[in-house]
Motif scaffolding. Sequence first.
Motif, PDB file in Angstrom:
ATOM      1  N   TYR A   1      -5.975   2.483 -28.901  1.00 39.75           N
ATOM      2  CA  TYR A   1      -5.241   2.569 -27.644  1.00 39.75           C
ATOM      3  C   TYR A   1      -6.143   2.128 -26.507  1.00 39.75           C
ATOM      4  CZ  TYR A   1      -7.492   7.139 -26.584  1.00 39.75           C
ATOM      5  OH  TYR A   1      -8.390   8.148 -26.322  1.00 39.75           O
ATOM      6  N   TYR A   2      -5.514   1.514 -25.511  1.00 41.71           N
ATOM      7  CA  TYR A   2      -6.251   0.953 -24.376  1.00 41.71           C
ATOM      8  C   TYR A   2      -5.731   1.574 -23.097  1.00 41.71           C
ATOM      9  CZ  TYR A   2      -9.747  -2.707 -23.744  1.00 41.71           C
ATOM     10  OH  TYR A   2     -10.921  -3.384 -23.561  1.00 41.71           O
ATOM     11  N   THR A   3      -6.655   2.018 -22.253  1.00 43.64           N
ATOM     12  CA  THR A   3      -6.309   2.748 -21.042  1.00 43.64           C
ATOM     13  C   THR A   3      -7.037   2.155 -19.846  1.00 43.64           C
ATOM     14  OG1 THR A   3      -5.954   4.745 -22.368  1.00 43.64           O
ATOM     15  CG2 THR A   3      -6.264   5.075 -20.020  1.00 43.64           C
ATOM     16  N   PRO A   4      -6.719   0.916 -19.463  1.00 44.22           N
ATOM     17  CA  PRO A   4      -7.383   0.350 -18.282  1.00 44.22           C
ATOM     18  C   PRO A   4      -7.144   1.251 -17.073  1.00 44.22           C
ATOM     19  CG  PRO A   4      -5.422  -0.917 -18.865  1.00 44.22           C
ATOM     20  CD  PRO A   4      -5.666   0.031 -19.986  1.00 44.22           C
ATOM     21  N   GLN A   5      -8.183   1.454 -16.293  1.00 42.52           N
ATOM     22  CA  GLN A   5      -8.105   2.375 -15.162  1.00 42.52           C
ATOM     23  C   GLN A   5      -7.414   1.680 -13.978  1.00 42.52           C
ATOM     24  OE1 GLN A   5     -12.047   3.956 -14.446  1.00 42.52           O
ATOM     25  NE2 GLN A   5     -12.351   4.443 -16.603  1.00 42.52           N
ATOM     26  N   LEU A   6      -6.114   1.813 -13.931  1.00 43.74           N
ATOM     27  CA  LEU A   6      -5.312   1.169 -12.886  1.00 43.74           C
ATOM     28  C   LEU A   6      -5.100   2.173 -11.752  1.00 43.74           C
ATOM     29  CD1 LEU A   6      -2.695  -0.720 -15.093  1.00 43.74           C
ATOM     30  CD2 LEU A   6      -5.029  -1.368 -14.472  1.00 43.74           C
ATOM     31  N   TYR A   7      -6.176   2.401 -11.004  1.00 43.08           N
ATOM     32  CA  TYR A   7      -6.184   3.486 -10.015  1.00 43.08           C
ATOM     33  C   TYR A   7      -5.694   3.062  -8.634  1.00 43.08           C
ATOM     34  CZ  TYR A   7      -8.996   6.137 -13.395  1.00 43.08           C
ATOM     35  OH  TYR A   7      -9.446   6.806 -14.498  1.00 43.08           O
ATOM     36  N   TRP A   8      -4.813   2.070  -8.587  1.00 42.16           N
ATOM     37  CA  TRP A   8      -4.317   1.555  -7.321  1.00 42.16           C
ATOM     38  C   TRP A   8      -2.810   1.770  -7.224  1.00 42.16           C
ATOM     39  CZ3 TRP A   8      -7.432  -1.404 -10.669  1.00 42.16           C
ATOM     40  CH2 TRP A   8      -8.782  -1.492 -10.290  1.00 42.16           C
ATOM     41  N   LYS A   9      -2.288   1.645  -6.025  1.00 40.36           N
ATOM     42  CA  LYS A   9      -0.872   1.886  -5.799  1.00 40.36           C
ATOM     43  C   LYS A   9      -0.011   0.700  -6.236  1.00 40.36           C
ATOM     44  CE  LYS A   9      -1.635   5.115  -1.983  1.00 40.36           C
ATOM     45  NZ  LYS A   9      -1.373   5.428  -0.544  1.00 40.36           N
ATOM     46  N   ILE A  10       1.256   0.960  -6.358  1.00 42.15           N
ATOM     47  CA  ILE A  10       2.207  -0.065  -6.790  1.00 42.15           C
ATOM     48  C   ILE A  10       2.190  -1.260  -5.849  1.00 42.15           C
ATOM     49  CG2 ILE A  10       4.668  -0.547  -7.095  1.00 42.15           C
ATOM     50  CD1 ILE A  10       4.940   2.466  -7.913  1.00 42.15           C
ATOM     51  N   SER A  11       2.140  -1.004  -4.547  1.00 42.38           N
ATOM     52  CA  SER A  11       2.268  -2.075  -3.558  1.00 42.38           C
ATOM     53  C   SER A  11       0.934  -2.577  -3.031  1.00 42.38           C
ATOM     54  CB  SER A  11       3.104  -1.568  -2.369  1.00 42.38           C
ATOM     55  OG  SER A  11       2.473  -0.445  -1.761  1.00 42.38           O
ATOM     56  N   GLN A  12      -0.176  -2.156  -3.640  1.00 41.08           N
ATOM     57  CA  GLN A  12      -1.482  -2.533  -3.100  1.00 41.08           C
ATOM     58  C   GLN A  12      -1.784  -4.009  -3.359  1.00 41.08           C
ATOM     59  OE1 GLN A  12      -4.473   0.370  -3.321  1.00 41.08           O
ATOM     60  NE2 GLN A  12      -6.180  -1.065  -3.369  1.00 41.08           N
ATOM     61  N   LEU A  13      -1.951  -4.761  -2.291  1.00 35.79           N
ATOM     62  CA  LEU A  13      -2.235  -6.192  -2.424  1.00 35.79           C
ATOM     63  C   LEU A  13      -3.617  -6.388  -3.032  1.00 35.79           C
ATOM     64  CD1 LEU A  13      -0.857  -7.554   0.984  1.00 35.79           C
ATOM     65  CD2 LEU A  13       0.247  -7.578  -1.260  1.00 35.79           C
TER      66      LEU A  13
END
Length: 532
Positions: A336-348
């Motif tokens: 399993y892969y869990t990239p740390q996507l610690y940003w908001k949905i709309s973050q440019l």
Amino acid sequence: MKKTILSLLVLCMFFFSCKTAKDAPQPQTQEKPEPEEVVEVIPEEIEAPETPSKKEVKWDPNTPKNIEEFRAAWIATVANINWPSKPGLSTSEQQKEALELLDFLEEHNFNAVVFQVRPQADALYDSEIEPWSYYLTGKQGKAPEPYYDPLKFWVNAAHERGLELHVWLNPYRAHHTTGKEISEKSVIKTNPDLVVELENGMWWMDPAQKGTQDRSSEVVMDIVKRYDIDGVHFDDYFYPYDSYNNGKDFPDDLSWRAYQAAGGELSRGDWRRESVNVFIKRIYEEIKAEKPHVKFGLSPFGIWRPGYPESVQGYDQYDKLYADAKLWLNEGWIDYYTPQLYWKISQLGQSFPELLGWWESENTKQRHLWPGMNVGGEGDEMHITEVINQIMITRGMLPQSKGAVHWSIGPLLKYKELAEALKEGPYKKKTLVPPSPWLDNTPPEIPNVTANENRDKIEITWGVEDDSDIKQWVVYFKYETGNWDYKILNAEKRSQDLQKEVGTTKSKLVKIGVTAVDRTGNQSEFIEIEIK
């Protein structure tokens, strides 16, 4: 208006998930948020695994509904972030805090915990390889008093609550700035040739040295062999962030010169990446040789490289951490892969769905992709909406294997409104951990089920001849005016009472079924039974 915005968001997610990133620009890097021309090199020593066979096609138990979703939270021990609350607590205090955390996850319908057991070449378990952790007892090398094995305690308590336990290890960090005194039992003292000191006060094991790889492998396999764990987990710390050394290059001149003297021809960056690549593949293969059901997971930094996909900006882990996280996913060296996507949905520049779509496009072996989500924030309505929307996005973009891992349990405990919103919303019902067909695609035995009327209840009992691989049971049931529902039960259970009639309309129980669930998440074939 909300529906319009949601529709646009769904269209954007589909667009992003279909994009590829070739000849992308390389924007300026930026520091990781809290929590030479480069040629991608696959070292000759590493052979790509075979193409997935038909055995990897997911077994279909034909259950009346899909109840699979991975729901996990990280519990950090470094700097006593999550547990224990401070070094030197008594055994009873440590255990009380641990049970409170696990009770919280069970009550809020999580099904896994990622528990840090090796924060700085130390151990929050009984080890003959590395010393007891300072974060546990306040003195490196000192055992808990009275003695107990924390990891054994955590594993047993997690399983009693229907939670998988994944041990989280830092493979290279030798000493953290919060780790206080370096004891004589530390790798820094016992094997000084393996470590280097960074300018921020941390010590790091040199990933290119065979001694480092052998030691970290020995630690992993010691845990796999001795404990009934469900997974092994590495995070984003490979070569250290350059900020840890005040922007200077990693001080590995000795091992680099030795490599060159032995005839090595790779560039320094490719040589570093090769060292990590070889180690990652080695760990995966060693775990599978010992216990195939134990999953190996990784949570790399959320951006592989700036420009992938095109609009993404940020830290370049390929160039800075020497972590070719795309390669490991492409080759299937993980479960399993869990990239740390610690940003908001709309973050440019670092949009959550845009990055998730890119990682999914690289998931060529169709392993589990359960993104890391940052649940930190202000605890207000906007924060809660963001977290819930990210969960819903993962479900929409990854319908074949839904799931997420939350950084960390701390904000979930701090913000009661957030925790309750999850429990009353997307996490309202318990779920099973999705199966891993490349590990095991053989369903368990179909349970023998009986249903007997007992006054106003229907008593359901079941069993199998061999329950050695059974982790859970699922009791499915349907009333005449409702949809199918279910209860997930631990392996020790062998019976369940259901009301014969429910509601003001006296809706009758009309159908049931029981499935067995094995260690890798396979359910037995669903057999529908009518209640007359």
